[in-house]
Design a protein around this motif. Structure first.
Motif, PDB file in Angstrom:
ATOM      1  N   THR A  15       0.857  -1.225   0.156  1.00  0.00           N
ATOM      2  CA  THR A  15       0.104  -0.129   0.156  1.00  0.00           C
ATOM      3  C   THR A  15       0.880   1.101  -0.024  1.00  0.00           C
ATOM      4  N   PRO A  70      -5.220   0.488   1.980  1.00  0.00           N
ATOM      5  CA  PRO A  70      -4.746  -0.481   3.086  1.00  0.00           C
ATOM      6  C   PRO A  70      -5.904  -1.446   3.525  1.00  0.00           C
ATOM      7  N   SER A 127       0.967  -6.253   5.839  1.00  0.00           N
ATOM      8  CA  SER A 127       1.141  -5.083   5.248  1.00  0.00           C
ATOM      9  C   SER A 127       2.342  -4.400   5.165  1.00  0.00           C
ATOM     10  N   THR A 153       4.174  -0.882   3.625  1.00  0.00           N
ATOM     11  CA  THR A 153       4.054   0.322   2.916  1.00  0.00           C
ATOM     12  C   THR A 153       5.064   0.919   2.119  1.00  0.00           C
TER      13      THR A 153
END
Length: 270
Positions: free
Chosen positions: A135, A141, A157, A159
């Motif tokens: 993301t 997200p 996740s 970034t």
């Protein structure tokens, strides 16, 4: 000893490839594009896959969708279940129904279109039982929770912070069920720490590797197909027992795509 596993891929010939808009830093509509050369380079990639023993299926390109060649963005397919993309940019929105229809008519029962922005395997990469999810620039997200519920697999996740590496598959490549290669500066400090913890033996790409999209690669567990300009990465892969296979997709790089972008893996049930 590393062993190759046959893969099942979906690709889209770049019949209508062009750069007529800009939705990432690599795209410049003012620069000329040679569509015929893009097709020739893409055909080379397809032949490499077939020569390695992989199954390649084709989705028909649609006039007016110049980025449809980047099949990886169309969906994520795991255990015979397909989560179809929901694109961020209006220029690509119409690709999602085309991929959904193809999946539905080719044996993937009830493919689901994502509820929030989710750009398929551009931002979702399976490593063993883990689904790495990017993301920062494209996929929302909130799509990570949606994917975890849909696939029933842990989602990690990550970034992205450098707009040149706007999708996860531009900054990270899966080499086998336990090994990845990645470019640390593309990720936030926290995401770098997560990757170091999960993959302490990862291959670390150089800036030169990253700039030629060397991490936009595919692997069958032995053979790693990657842009031929990623020479440092190829050398590292050889020392790890992988067999790098270089290809030239320089024309498609004008739209910010390369090997992995052109390749959607169709994973059947486990």
């Amino acid at each position: 000893m590393r062993t190759a596993r046959n893969r099942h891929y979906l690709m889209c010939r770049p019949t209508y490839f062009d750069v007529v808009y800009s939705i990432n830093p690599w795209m410049d509509p003012a620069k000329p594009v040679d569509t015929a050369l893009a097709v020739t380079q893409w055909e080379q990639l397809r032949r490499v896959y077939e020569d390695l023993g992989h199954t390649v299926e084709l989705i028909d390109p649609v006039d007016g969708l110049p980025d449809m060649v980047f099949a990886a963005n169309g969906a994520t397919v795991i255990d015979g279940r397909a989560l179809v993309a929901k694109f961020r940019d209006a220029e690509r929105v119409a690709e999602a129904p085309a991929y959904r229809d193809w999946l539905h008519t080719h044996g993937f029962a009830d493919p689901r279109t994502a509820e929030v922005v989710n750009e398929g395997e551009g931002d979702y990469l399976l490593v063993g039982d883990l689904l790495l999810a990017g993301t920062g620039f494209r996929s929302d997200p909130r799509s990570h929770a949606e994917a975890q519920e849909f696939f029933g697999r842990p989602v990690i996740s990550l970034t992205l912070v450098d707009p040149d590496y706007y999708h996860l598959d531009t900054a990270l490549a899966v080499l086998d069920d336990e090994t990845i290669a990645y470019y640390p500066p593309a990720f936030s400090p926290g995401s770098q720490a997560v990757l170091r913890r999960l993959f302490p033996e990862a291959v670390i790409a150089t800036d030169a590797d990253a700039r030629v999209f060397g991490l936009n690669a595919t692997s069958d567990g032995l053979n790693v197909v990657l842009p031929q300009g990623a020479t440092d990465l190829a050398a590292q892969l050889r020392t790890r027992g992988f067999a790098p296979v270089g290809v030239d997709l320089s024309e498609l790089l004008k739209a910010g795509g390369s090997v992995k972008c052109c390749t959607l893996e169709l994973r059947s049930g486990s």
